[in-house]
Design an enzyme around this catalytic site. Structure first.
Site, PDB file in Angstrom:
ATOM      1  N   GLY A 172     -20.514   6.710   3.024  1.00 22.28           N
ATOM      2  CA  GLY A 172     -19.477   6.915   2.044  1.00 22.28           C
ATOM      3  C   GLY A 172     -20.530   7.459   0.432  1.00 22.28           C
TER       4      GLY A 172
ATOM      5  CE  LYS B 248      -4.521   0.757   0.383  1.00 24.97           C
ATOM      6  NZ  LYS B 248      -5.463  -0.364  -0.085  1.00 24.97           N
TER       7      LYS B 248
ATOM      8  N   GLY C  97     -18.244   7.899  -2.463  1.00 25.58           N
ATOM      9  CA  GLY C  97     -17.130   7.825  -3.443  1.00 25.58           C
ATOM     10  C   GLY C  97     -17.290   6.807  -4.495  1.00 25.58           C
ATOM     11  CG  ASN C  98     -14.782   3.781  -7.637  1.00 20.12           C
ATOM     12  OD1 ASN C  98     -14.657   2.829  -7.336  1.00 20.12           O
ATOM     13  ND2 ASN C  98     -15.349   4.357  -8.736  1.00 20.12           N
TER      14      ASN C  98
HETATM   15  N1  GLU Z   1      -7.021   0.023  -3.508  1.00 22.69           N
HETATM   16  C1  GLU Z   1      -7.864  -1.028  -3.816  1.00 22.69           C
HETATM   17  C2  GLU Z   1      -7.852  -1.960  -2.638  1.00 22.69           C
HETATM   18  O1  GLU Z   1      -7.994  -1.497  -1.498  1.00 22.69           O
HETATM   19  C3  GLU Z   1      -7.517  -1.704  -4.984  1.00 22.69           C
HETATM   20  C4  GLU Z   1      -6.019  -2.139  -5.085  1.00 22.69           C
HETATM   21  C5  GLU Z   1      -5.594  -2.864  -6.373  1.00 22.69           C
HETATM   22  O2  GLU Z   1      -6.583  -2.862  -7.269  1.00 22.69           O
HETATM   23  O3  GLU Z   1      -4.344  -2.915  -6.423  1.00 22.69           O
HETATM   24  O4  GLU Z   1      -8.201  -3.016  -2.868  1.00 22.69           O
END
Ligand code: GLU
Length: 428
Positions: free
Chosen positions: A219, A107, A221-222
């Site tokens: 929320g 992350k 958002g997306n």
């Molecule tokens: N950010 C998204 C998650 O928390 C997607 C991560 C990704 O596609 O690598 O799962």
């Protein structure tokens, strides 16, 4: 009442420790998996539009890559901390393992407020982030993606910087790219739709028809928007959404007991999912406090904002009618609140299973990028549905077989897979 300050990393470690005990993991495997393998902390000096220089702190944390290259999004958030990024990187490892895609967990984050950054400043931040870690990420090492307050445009700037530095085209470096620029059809809706694929399966198990249910969503958002879209398509009714208001520096819940009109709300939302207060009032929505979503008289709660939203401070306010919680966000429920939900017999679809649709589609995006042939949207979403449904059924079967809370069952499957990969590689 809880007075402890919240720490997402401590929470992720407590969840892991419980799984490690259930699996009777040996000490070396515990030591390996309860903390990230590598982390990068760096400063990004950015020339602002007014000519001044500002320095932003940023991170990339690689928790574990035994099952494949690290994978996980990059968040832009003013309250970002390295401990939050550590926790999120751990959850990515479990997420990729539970849906059984050959990827590890990472992350990234930048401490910044995109609300007050121009597009040029955001582009500079994206390019600087890539320059800082360009040697330590990449298609066969660690693959970033969008997350809170980052989107396809940010991914393309990052890809462009990476390709400029490495002198070639590397579409597998990053996912969540725009369609037509190496992105996958269906990626934008994948996380929200994935939440509803698992929700649909859970309702099937509970013997409840989606059309007989109502939901409250935290929320806009997306993730929340696409979860609402598919949930409404299968017949469900959403009676409220809660969103952050940057101007007032607090959240509000907007309610319409007859059911929210998604298309109308999208028209009055900004790019961060904040609703225009006046326009919402004109459309007849009641404006309630930010945490009112949790106490609505509904069948389903969908926390799809940030971590730490169902806690021991508010869990008792959940209505007796609530039967199911589908966690669209990462880490919305604390272990103390989990205990309460378990006792109440509420069916919880845990975060790293419910919201795995995003990374699962990212995996499908990598496959398409690598073969340079792109599928139609229905094909992508069909594969996503099959993978999410299989993961849900595996977790729910494990929960029934071992009489476990759903989160513990998901942990058991995911941690066992990662521990096995570490063992097989000779790491533990
Ligand atoms: N950010 C998204 C998650 O928390 C997607 C991560 C990704 O596609 O690598 O799962």
């Amino acid at each position: 009442m809880s007075s402890k300050p919240f720490n997402a990393y401590a929470m992720a470690q407590a969840q892991f420790d419980k799984a490690a005990d259930l699996l009777a993991l040996d000490q070396a495997t515990r030591d390996l998996l309860r903390q990230p393998m590598r982390e990068y902390h760096f400063s990004l000096p950015i020339r602002m539009d007014d000519g001044t220089m500002r320095v932003f702190r940023a991170f990339r944390v690689q928790h574990n890559d035994a099952r494949g290259p690290g994978k996980g999004g990059i968040r832009f958030h003013p309250q970002e901390t390295v401990d939050t990024v550590r926790a999120l990187s751990m959850w990515m490892t479990w997420k990729c393992a539970v849906v059984d895609v050959p990827l590890g967990g990472s992350k990234g984050g930048v401490i910044c407020s995109p609300h007050s950054l121009s597009l040029r400043e955001q582009e500079a931040l994206c390019r600087a982030w890539v320059r800082a870690v360009a040697r330590d990420v990449g298609p066969v090492r660690d693959v970033p993606a969008p997350d809170v307050m980052t989107n396809a445009q940010h991914m393309l700037w990052m890809l462009d910087e990476f390709e400029t530095l490495h002198g070639g085209k590397y579409p597998g470096f990053i996912t969540g790219k725009p369609v037509g620029m190496g992105g996958s059809r269906g990626r934008t809706e994948a996380t929200g739709y994935g939440v509803v694929f698992t929700l649909r399966e859970a309702l099937k198990e509970l013997g409840i028809r989606p059309a007989d249910t109502t939901a409250a969503v935290q929320g806009f958002g997306n993730v929340a928007q696409y979860a609402i879209e598919l949930y409404q398509q299968i017949g469900g009714k959403v009676i409220c959404v809660a969103c952050w208001d940057e101007g007032d520096q607090q959240a509000y819940t907007y309610r319409n007991k007859e059911g929210v009109d998604l298309a109308a709300l999208r028209k009055i939302a900004d790019r961060f999912g904040t609703l225009d207060q006046k326009k919402a009032a004109d459309l007849g929505y009641e404006k309630l406090p930010g945490d009112a979503w949790i106490e609505q008289d509904v069948d389903i709660l969908i926390p799809a904002a940030l971590e730490h939203s169902i806690t021991d401070d508010n869990v008792a306010r959940i209505s007796k009618r609530v039967k199911l919680i589908a966690e669209g966000a990462n880490g919305p429920t604390t272990p103390e609140a989990d205990h309460f939900l378990h006792e109440r017999g509420i069916f919880v679809i845990p975060d790293f299973l419910a919201n795995a649709g995003g990374v699962t589609c990212s995996y499908l995006e990598q496959v398409q990028s690598n073969m340079n042939y792109f599928w139609e949207r229905d094909e992508v979403l069909g594969k996503l549905d099959v993978m999410m449904t299989a993961a849900f059924i595996a977790v729910s079967d494990m929960a029934k077989k071992r009489k476990l809370y759903m989160r513990d069952a998901a942990y058991l499957i995911a941690v066992a897979r990662v521990a096995q990969a570490c063992k097989d590689r000779g790491w533990a």
